[in-house]
Enzyme design. Structure first.
Site, PDB file in Angstrom:
ATOM      1  N   GLY A  33      30.628   3.071  19.714  1.00  0.00           N
ATOM      2  CA  GLY A  33      30.447   2.960  18.319  1.00  0.00           C
ATOM      3  C   GLY A  33      30.310   1.424  18.145  1.00  0.00           C
ATOM      4  CE  LYS A  34      24.168  -0.007  18.697  1.00  0.00           C
ATOM      5  NZ  LYS A  34      24.284  -0.116  20.236  1.00  0.00           N
ATOM      6  CB  THR A  93      21.562 -11.562  22.644  1.00  0.00           C
ATOM      7  OG1 THR A  93      21.266 -10.515  21.968  1.00  0.00           O
ATOM      8  CG2 THR A  93      22.935 -12.084  22.171  1.00  0.00           C
ATOM      9  N   GLY A 142      18.800 -11.343  26.938  1.00  0.00           N
ATOM     10  CA  GLY A 142      19.190 -10.700  27.970  1.00  0.00           C
ATOM     11  C   GLY A 142      19.132 -11.611  29.368  1.00  0.00           C
ATOM     12  CG  ASP A 193      28.814   0.271  31.697  1.00  0.00           C
ATOM     13  OD1 ASP A 193      27.636   0.426  31.051  1.00  0.00           O
ATOM     14  OD2 ASP A 193      29.778   1.333  31.247  1.00  0.00           O
ATOM     15  CG  ASP A 196      28.831  -3.320  20.693  1.00  0.00           C
ATOM     16  OD1 ASP A 196      27.801  -3.714  19.731  1.00  0.00           O
ATOM     17  OD2 ASP A 196      28.740  -1.997  20.935  1.00  0.00           O
ATOM     18  N   GLY A 250      32.343   1.239  30.998  1.00  0.00           N
ATOM     19  CA  GLY A 250      32.864   1.514  29.355  1.00  0.00           C
ATOM     20  C   GLY A 250      32.586   0.458  28.343  1.00  0.00           C
TER      21      GLY A 250
HETATM   22  O1  RIB Z   1      26.691  -0.645  21.781  1.00  0.00           O
HETATM   23  C1  RIB Z   1      26.964   0.253  22.534  1.00  0.00           C
HETATM   24  C2  RIB Z   1      27.613   1.255  21.828  1.00  0.00           C
HETATM   25  O2  RIB Z   1      26.346   1.897  21.123  1.00  0.00           O
HETATM   26  C3  RIB Z   1      28.075   2.491  22.306  1.00  0.00           C
HETATM   27  O3  RIB Z   1      29.416   2.354  22.433  1.00  0.00           O
HETATM   28  C4  RIB Z   1      27.538   3.731  21.688  1.00  0.00           C
HETATM   29  O4  RIB Z   1      28.564   4.333  20.983  1.00  0.00           O
HETATM   30  C5  RIB Z   1      26.296   3.306  20.710  1.00  0.00           C
HETATM   31  O5  RIB Z   1      26.783   3.305  19.301  1.00  0.00           O
END
Ligand code: RIB
Length: 309
Positions: free
Chosen positions: A40-41, A222, A224, A248, A254, A289
């Site tokens: 979740g962001k 941002t 890239g 990943d 975030d 992750g």
């Molecule tokens: O920005 C990555 C997040 O976006 C992931 O963790 C996923 O949950 C989505 O909300």
């Protein structure tokens, strides 16, 4: 003295599979591994800022289910405050279905917001004094829009610096944008909000000016592989991407936002904070992750010193 940071945003459980390439519509691709973890962001950005050394409190919402305990167990392990993790009586905890290409590290994500798409006016009122006491409020667009508007109104009224990471991409009314102090989109989100297609620094400058004409004080975009761009009333600058071995890229934005607000909360200027964001984002892509891949402050400082010291 460090400013207090409040992150008001989403928690969802990330369900991540790793195929050798991302499927096209209608296709099934065999994957090699699966992982379930906190995402979740909003939550990711809070974890990134916390690990980077910021004094943060996260406001979020989960359901009364097993996925909800993924949030609270993780925060307790991290030493994060759980007093503002609200519980929904009926809605389930949100989740995200993520595929990460094993070869390119690129991803594809579907988010079901669940409880964090059902933040009520009571939840917001219960957070009012926390929001008003913040130095910086960090927001994204994974919670319900009416809650977001109310939170912005409270923070703006209290003179809190509002940082909005407008992700996932969505249109926003000018009335909301004019209350935002710093906006931090990626190039796609910036295009949705400004109508400017961004392919180079000049495009980023044009998009930033559109935001500033709408009342946003400072802009970070941002870009890239190009790096990250920032602009305020005095100047603009493009800072190059740091080269790392990415495995990943999920949650890199975030991580950027978490590192960025940590630096702002420590009194660093916009362009220094941009560099801290860059470093935090770069380190996060070297691990699998989202929340679990957020780097610790000592690693951020070491890479910052090497890259910009
Ligand atoms: O920005 C990555 C997040 O976006 C992931 O963790 C996923 O949950 C989505 O909300």
């Amino acid at each position: 003295m460090k400013k207090k940071v409040v992150v008001f945003g989403s928690f969802v459980v990330d369900l991540t599979g790793r195929p050798p390439r991302l499927p096209i519509p209608g296709e099934t691709v065999m994957g090699s591994s699966f992982a379930m973890g906190p995402g979740g962001k909003g939550s990711n950005q809070a974890v990134a800022a916390h690990r980077a050394g910021a004094d943060i409190t996260l406001v979020t919402k989960v359901g009364r289910d097993v996925f909800g305990t993924v949030a609270t167990d993780f925060y307790k392990k991290e030493g994060m405050d759980t007093s503002y993790v609200f519980e929904d009586e009926k809605k389930e905890t949100g989740c995200a279905l993520i595929s990460v290409d094993e070869n390119t590290a690129q991803n594809e994500i579907v988010v079901i917001s669940g409880a964090c798409g059902n933040i009520t006016s009571e939840d917001v009122e219960r957070s009012r004094s926390l929001i008003e006491s913040a130095g910086i409020l960090l927001l994204q667009l994974e919670i319900n829009f009416d809650a977001l508007c109310k939170v912005v109104e409270i923070a703006h009224g209290a003179g809190v610096t509002i940082v909005l990471n407008p992700a996932p991409a969505a249109q926003l009314p000018d009335d909301v944008l004019r209350r935002i102090d710093i906006v931090t989109p990626n190039e796609t989100e910036a295009q949705v909000l400004t109508g400017v297609k961004i392919e180079n620094q000049a495009d980023a400058e044009r998009a930033a000016k559109v935001f500033m004409d709408k009342g946003v004080k400072e802009v970070v975009i941002t870009l890239g592989s190009l790096g990250a761009f920032a602009m305020n009333q005095e100047k603009s600058e493009l800072v190059k991407r740091l080269s790392v071995e990415a495995i990943d890229t999920t949650g890199a934005g975030d991580a950027f936002n978490g590192g960025f607000v940590m630096a702002l909360a420590e009194g660093k200027d916009l362009f220094t904070a941009l560099r801290y964001g860059n470093v935090t984002g770069a380190l996060s892509v070297t691990k699998l992750g989202t929340a679990p891949s957020m780097p610790l402050r000592e690693d951020i400082d070491a890479m910052y010193e090497k890259a910009y010291g």
